[in-house]
Motif scaffolding. Structure first.
Motif, PDB file in Angstrom:
ATOM      1  N   LYS A  40       0.846  -1.189   0.000  1.00 45.59           N
ATOM      2  CA  LYS A  40       0.000   0.000   0.000  1.00 45.59           C
ATOM      3  C   LYS A  40       0.885   1.243   0.000  1.00 45.59           C
ATOM      4  O   LYS A  40       1.968   1.240   0.576  1.00 45.59           O
ATOM      5  N   PRO A  41       0.418   2.320  -0.623  1.00 43.63           N
ATOM      6  CA  PRO A  41       1.206   3.559  -0.650  1.00 43.63           C
ATOM      7  C   PRO A  41       1.539   4.077   0.745  1.00 43.63           C
ATOM      8  O   PRO A  41       2.623   4.628   0.956  1.00 43.63           O
ATOM      9  N   SER A  42       0.635   3.883   1.706  1.00 41.60           N
ATOM     10  CA  SER A  42       0.916   4.356   3.069  1.00 41.60           C
ATOM     11  C   SER A  42       2.085   3.590   3.683  1.00 41.60           C
ATOM     12  O   SER A  42       2.902   4.160   4.406  1.00 41.60           O
ATOM     13  N   VAL A  43       2.192   2.308   3.375  1.00 38.05           N
ATOM     14  CA  VAL A  43       3.300   1.494   3.892  1.00 38.05           C
ATOM     15  C   VAL A  43       4.612   1.940   3.251  1.00 38.05           C
ATOM     16  O   VAL A  43       5.635   2.062   3.931  1.00 38.05           O
ATOM     17  N   ILE A  44       4.574   2.220   1.965  1.00 36.39           N
ATOM     18  CA  ILE A  44       5.774   2.671   1.259  1.00 36.39           C
ATOM     19  C   ILE A  44       6.243   4.003   1.821  1.00 36.39           C
ATOM     20  O   ILE A  44       7.437   4.206   2.077  1.00 36.39           O
ATOM     21  N   ASN A  45       5.292   4.928   2.037  1.00 32.42           N
ATOM     22  CA  ASN A  45       5.649   6.234   2.590  1.00 32.42           C
ATOM     23  C   ASN A  45       6.255   6.094   3.981  1.00 32.42           C
ATOM     24  O   ASN A  45       7.232   6.774   4.316  1.00 32.42           O
ATOM     25  N   ARG A  46       5.702   5.221   4.797  1.00 33.76           N
ATOM     26  CA  ARG A  46       6.223   5.015   6.153  1.00 33.76           C
ATOM     27  C   ARG A  46       7.645   4.477   6.097  1.00 33.76           C
ATOM     28  O   ARG A  46       8.520   4.918   6.841  1.00 33.76           O
ATOM     29  N   GLN A  47       7.888   3.530   5.192  1.00 35.58           N
ATOM     30  CA  GLN A  47       9.234   2.969   5.057  1.00 35.58           C
ATOM     31  C   GLN A  47      10.226   4.035   4.603  1.00 35.58           C
ATOM     32  O   GLN A  47      11.359   4.089   5.089  1.00 35.58           O
ATOM     33  N   GLN A  48       9.811   4.901   3.679  1.00 31.60           N
ATOM     34  CA  GLN A  48      10.698   5.955   3.198  1.00 31.60           C
ATOM     35  C   GLN A  48      11.019   6.952   4.308  1.00 31.60           C
ATOM     36  O   GLN A  48      12.158   7.401   4.434  1.00 31.60           O
ATOM     37  N   LYS A  49      10.026   7.272   5.138  1.00 29.61           N
ATOM     38  CA  LYS A  49      10.264   8.197   6.246  1.00 29.61           C
ATOM     39  C   LYS A  49      11.224   7.590   7.259  1.00 29.61           C
ATOM     40  O   LYS A  49      12.147   8.253   7.735  1.00 29.61           O
ATOM     41  N   LEU A  50      11.026   6.311   7.586  1.00 34.66           N
ATOM     42  CA  LEU A  50      11.914   5.651   8.541  1.00 34.66           C
ATOM     43  C   LEU A  50      13.342   5.588   8.006  1.00 34.66           C
ATOM     44  O   LEU A  50      14.305   5.785   8.748  1.00 34.66           O
ATOM     45  N   LYS A  51      13.477   5.331   6.712  1.00 32.06           N
ATOM     46  CA  LYS A  51      14.801   5.272   6.103  1.00 32.06           C
ATOM     47  C   LYS A  51      15.474   6.646   6.145  1.00 32.06           C
ATOM     48  O   LYS A  51      16.668   6.756   6.442  1.00 32.06           O
ATOM     49  N   ALA A  52      14.696   7.705   5.867  1.00 29.12           N
ATOM     50  CA  ALA A  52      15.240   9.068   5.901  1.00 29.12           C
ATOM     51  C   ALA A  52      15.668   9.442   7.317  1.00 29.12           C
ATOM     52  O   ALA A  52      16.721  10.061   7.513  1.00 29.12           O
ATOM     53  N   ILE A  53      14.868   9.054   8.313  1.00 32.33           N
ATOM     54  CA  ILE A  53      15.222   9.325   9.710  1.00 32.33           C
ATOM     55  C   ILE A  53      16.514   8.608  10.072  1.00 32.33           C
ATOM     56  O   ILE A  53      17.412   9.169  10.715  1.00 32.33           O
ATOM     57  N   TYR A  54      16.638   7.360   9.641  1.00 31.33           N
ATOM     58  CA  TYR A  54      17.837   6.566   9.925  1.00 31.33           C
ATOM     59  C   TYR A  54      19.075   7.214   9.297  1.00 31.33           C
ATOM     60  O   TYR A  54      20.115   7.351   9.940  1.00 31.33           O
ATOM     61  N   LYS A  55      18.951   7.634   8.039  1.00 36.64           N
ATOM     62  CA  LYS A  55      20.082   8.267   7.346  1.00 36.64           C
ATOM     63  C   LYS A  55      20.482   9.572   8.031  1.00 36.64           C
ATOM     64  O   LYS A  55      21.663   9.868   8.196  1.00 36.64           O
ATOM     65  N   GLN A  56      19.482  10.350   8.430  1.00 35.86           N
ATOM     66  CA  GLN A  56      19.760  11.619   9.092  1.00 35.86           C
ATOM     67  C   GLN A  56      20.464  11.383  10.425  1.00 35.86           C
ATOM     68  O   GLN A  56      21.399  12.096  10.789  1.00 35.86           O
ATOM     69  N   HIS A  57      20.042  10.341  11.130  1.00 37.05           N
ATOM     70  CA  HIS A  57      20.667  10.000  12.403  1.00 37.05           C
ATOM     71  C   HIS A  57      22.141   9.618  12.199  1.00 37.05           C
ATOM     72  O   HIS A  57      23.017  10.024  12.964  1.00 37.05           O
ATOM     73  N   LEU A  58      22.425   8.863  11.155  1.00 38.98           N
ATOM     74  CA  LEU A  58      23.806   8.471  10.850  1.00 38.98           C
ATOM     75  C   LEU A  58      24.663   9.693  10.517  1.00 38.98           C
ATOM     76  O   LEU A  58      25.813   9.793  10.946  1.00 38.98           O
ATOM     77  N   GLN A  59      24.094  10.628   9.739  1.00 38.71           N
ATOM     78  CA  GLN A  59      24.843  11.823   9.365  1.00 38.71           C
ATOM     79  C   GLN A  59      25.134  12.700  10.581  1.00 38.71           C
ATOM     80  O   GLN A  59      26.198  13.301  10.677  1.00 38.71           O
ATOM     81  N   GLN A  60      24.204  12.770  11.524  1.00 40.81           N
ATOM     82  CA  GLN A  60      24.417  13.570  12.715  1.00 40.81           C
ATOM     83  C   GLN A  60      25.488  12.945  13.599  1.00 40.81           C
ATOM     84  O   GLN A  60      26.244  13.654  14.246  1.00 40.81           O
ATOM     85  N   GLU A  61      25.571  11.625  13.624  1.00 44.90           N
ATOM     86  CA  GLU A  61      26.591  10.955  14.420  1.00 44.90           C
ATOM     87  C   GLU A  61      27.980  11.215  13.857  1.00 44.90           C
ATOM     88  O   GLU A  61      28.958  11.319  14.614  1.00 44.90           O
ATOM     89  N   GLU A  62      28.108  11.304  12.541  1.00 45.60           N
ATOM     90  CA  GLU A  62      29.406  11.535  11.906  1.00 45.60           C
ATOM     91  C   GLU A  62      29.929  12.932  12.201  1.00 45.60           C
ATOM     92  O   GLU A  62      31.118  13.122  12.381  1.00 45.60           O
ATOM     93  N   ALA A  63      29.038  13.893  12.268  1.00 47.74           N
ATOM     94  CA  ALA A  63      29.459  15.291  12.441  1.00 47.74           C
ATOM     95  C   ALA A  63      29.876  15.611  13.854  1.00 47.74           C
ATOM     96  O   ALA A  63      30.025  14.984  14.762  1.00 47.74           O
TER      97      ALA A  63
END
Length: 63
Positions: A40-63
């Motif tokens: 479902k599109p809602s599931v896809i959107n949720r997965q994309q948001k979680l992935k973006a949050i994860y990536k942002q968290h990794l970038q903040q840890e590096e800095a």
């Protein structure tokens, strides 16, 4: 159709490696796996948001 030019005397393993790299870039297998099941599109959107949050968290840890 994927065409891999092979030079005279070139190793067959190297030609296979080139073929595999080109095949991966086409994304055929990835698309095939995505089409096996409907999400479902809602599931896809949720997965994309979680992935973006994860990536942002990794970038903040590096800095």
């Amino acid at each position: 159709m994927i065409i891999v030019p092979v030079k005279e005397g070139e190793n067959i393993e190297r030609a296979l490696k080139k073929f595999k790299k080109k095949f991966d870039k086409t994304g055929v297998v990835k698309e095939l796996r995505e089409r096996q099941q409907f999400d479902k599109p809602s599931v896809i959107n949720r997965q994309q948001k979680l992935k973006a949050i994860y990536k942002q968290h990794l970038q903040q840890e590096e800095a």
